[in-house]
Design an enzyme around this catalytic site. Sequence first.
Site, PDB file in Angstrom:
ATOM      1  N   PHE A 125       0.855  -1.183   0.000  1.00 13.16           N
ATOM      2  CA  PHE A 125       0.000   0.000   0.000  1.00 13.16           C
ATOM      3  C   PHE A 125       0.896   1.239   0.000  1.00 13.16           C
ATOM      4  O   PHE A 125       1.905   1.280   0.701  1.00 13.16           O
ATOM      5  CB  PHE A 125      -0.924   0.005   1.222  1.00 13.16           C
ATOM      6  CG  PHE A 125      -1.978   1.067   1.139  1.00 13.16           C
ATOM      7  CD1 PHE A 125      -3.105   0.876   0.365  1.00 13.16           C
ATOM      8  CD2 PHE A 125      -1.827   2.272   1.807  1.00 13.16           C
ATOM      9  CE1 PHE A 125      -4.078   1.869   0.260  1.00 13.16           C
ATOM     10  CE2 PHE A 125      -2.793   3.271   1.709  1.00 13.16           C
ATOM     11  CZ  PHE A 125      -3.920   3.066   0.931  1.00 13.16           C
ATOM     12  N   ASP A 193       2.039  -4.768   8.544  1.00 11.57           N
ATOM     13  CA  ASP A 193       0.898  -3.905   8.260  1.00 11.57           C
ATOM     14  C   ASP A 193      -0.343  -4.798   8.276  1.00 11.57           C
ATOM     15  O   ASP A 193      -0.498  -5.675   7.431  1.00 11.57           O
ATOM     16  CB  ASP A 193       1.076  -3.235   6.894  1.00 11.57           C
ATOM     17  CG  ASP A 193      -0.078  -2.313   6.527  1.00 11.57           C
ATOM     18  OD1 ASP A 193      -1.203  -2.511   7.029  1.00 11.57           O
ATOM     19  OD2 ASP A 193       0.137  -1.406   5.700  1.00 11.57           O
ATOM     20  N   TYR A 218     -10.631   1.719  10.868  1.00  9.56           N
ATOM     21  CA  TYR A 218     -11.852   2.180  10.205  1.00  9.56           C
ATOM     22  C   TYR A 218     -12.320   1.247   9.106  1.00  9.56           C
ATOM     23  O   TYR A 218     -13.353   1.486   8.492  1.00  9.56           O
ATOM     24  CB  TYR A 218     -11.670   3.593   9.647  1.00  9.56           C
ATOM     25  CG  TYR A 218     -10.438   3.786   8.787  1.00  9.56           C
ATOM     26  CD1 TYR A 218     -10.397   3.343   7.479  1.00  9.56           C
ATOM     27  CD2 TYR A 218      -9.318   4.430   9.297  1.00  9.56           C
ATOM     28  CE1 TYR A 218      -9.276   3.516   6.695  1.00  9.56           C
ATOM     29  CE2 TYR A 218      -8.179   4.623   8.520  1.00  9.56           C
ATOM     30  CZ  TYR A 218      -8.169   4.165   7.219  1.00  9.56           C
ATOM     31  OH  TYR A 218      -7.046   4.337   6.439  1.00  9.56           O
ATOM     32  N   LYS A 219     -11.582   0.179   8.823  1.00  9.03           N
ATOM     33  CA  LYS A 219     -12.007  -0.783   7.804  1.00  9.03           C
ATOM     34  C   LYS A 219     -12.895  -1.845   8.455  1.00  9.03           C
ATOM     35  O   LYS A 219     -14.020  -1.575   8.838  1.00  9.03           O
ATOM     36  CB  LYS A 219     -10.774  -1.385   7.120  1.00  9.03           C
ATOM     37  CG  LYS A 219      -9.989  -0.401   6.256  1.00  9.03           C
ATOM     38  CD  LYS A 219      -8.824  -1.082   5.604  1.00  9.03           C
ATOM     39  CE  LYS A 219      -8.124  -0.246   4.555  1.00  9.03           C
ATOM     40  NZ  LYS A 219      -7.642   1.070   4.999  1.00  9.03           N
ATOM     41  N   ARG A 362     -12.682  -4.036  -6.306  1.00  8.33           N
ATOM     42  CA  ARG A 362     -12.586  -4.724  -5.009  1.00  8.33           C
ATOM     43  C   ARG A 362     -13.965  -4.821  -4.367  1.00  8.33           C
ATOM     44  O   ARG A 362     -14.752  -3.866  -4.396  1.00  8.33           O
ATOM     45  CB  ARG A 362     -11.644  -3.993  -4.066  1.00  8.33           C
ATOM     46  CG  ARG A 362     -10.217  -3.876  -4.550  1.00  8.33           C
ATOM     47  CD  ARG A 362      -9.286  -3.441  -3.420  1.00  8.33           C
ATOM     48  NE  ARG A 362      -9.822  -2.307  -2.682  1.00  8.33           N
ATOM     49  CZ  ARG A 362      -9.301  -1.846  -1.543  1.00  8.33           C
ATOM     50  NH1 ARG A 362      -8.250  -2.419  -1.004  1.00  8.33           N
ATOM     51  NH2 ARG A 362      -9.837  -0.791  -0.933  1.00  8.33           N
TER      52      ARG A 362
END
Length: 403
Positions: A125, A193, A218-219, A362
């Site tokens: 990422f 990560d 927050y995911k 996605r």
Amino acid sequence: MSTSAQVESLDAADPLAACRAAFALPDNVIYLAGNSLGPLPVAAKARVAEVVAGEWGNGLVGSWNKAGWFDKPRTVGELVAPLIGAAPGQVVVCDTTSINLYKVLMAAVAMRPGRKVIVAEADAFPTDLYMTEGALASLPGYQRRLIGDLEPALGPDVAAVVLSHVDYKTSAVADLAEATRRVHRSGALVIWDLCHSVGALPVRLDEAEADFAVGCTYKYLNGGPGAPAFVYVAQRHHEAATHPLSGWHGHQAPFDFETNYVPAPGIDRFRSSTPHVLSYAPLEASLRLWQDVDLDQLRAKSMALSKLFLSLADKDFEIVGPRDPARRGSHIALRHEHGYGIIRALIDRGIIGDFRAPDILRFGLSPLYTRYIDVWNTVQALKEVLATQAWTNPAYQTRATVT
């Protein structure tokens, strides 16, 4: 599954089905972007109101003590710890993923003097790449080594290795324990990560003897936009690990207001500055829900959802990443040259996924609220969009700022 009725039977037998009611999902929407931003937990509304009206409105400055504001990084960190396989006292929730990555990266490098290489994945990422690149400005003589395969990159010159547990595009799951062992055999330290794995599958940091980890909330953890991130530092490194963002909340006695910095003992030294109290409120509400979730059931449903999606889409789309659900995280990645327009067409049909350049669609399969029938309906809509070439709508050709 050949019929929607057969798919609905899976929902009827789902042991996690009741969890869906804990989220304020809009009517007539299939939400498959929880791998980017989780939906609002119903309990978060009351918790935010309590913090704003009660703790801030009535408690005022006294709430730093009475409501435990000052201790939020630690107390909320203890709620995250079981989700990443960490014993108490090794996790704080504070700052952002990027800032926390910088902290632990600089700490790891300092713990391996004489080694001048930082290893990172070429397809990681972007924030991981950008932060490792930026760190080099403070490390004269150091270099970054971008990799595809881990083993050839390891050697006596490597200080730290930054790895993703779940690839943000392909959803491929790394073998956390084995990769950690390989890094340790080379004498380096590893930073994981966990942004796309925490809340999607069991993580076992202590068991793997990982060194450091960072991740957002927050995911899949549904902490809300701007929710604070977390940082994990293994107990064995607490006294040796230091970082350059030596803010006053990481001081051993912050309210003595001493001139010189002395790091706090243990994990508290990885705090830096004032916690964003209002941002903790929805995250706390969500993490209370997670205390009742069986992570093995979560993973089983995640794999079952993936298996269903892949079986339905297999002949019509190019599937990116592993086909074995056990080797995937909890999102599906498809490749199509008109991917952005397809996602926009789906959104207008009430199905929300997201897009990652240059050509990846996605679909996050969050087991707490995603139903099997949602997967069925999504793939049917995908086929209809492709058959009608709905992506050619001129309105879908201009990309929004956030994709």
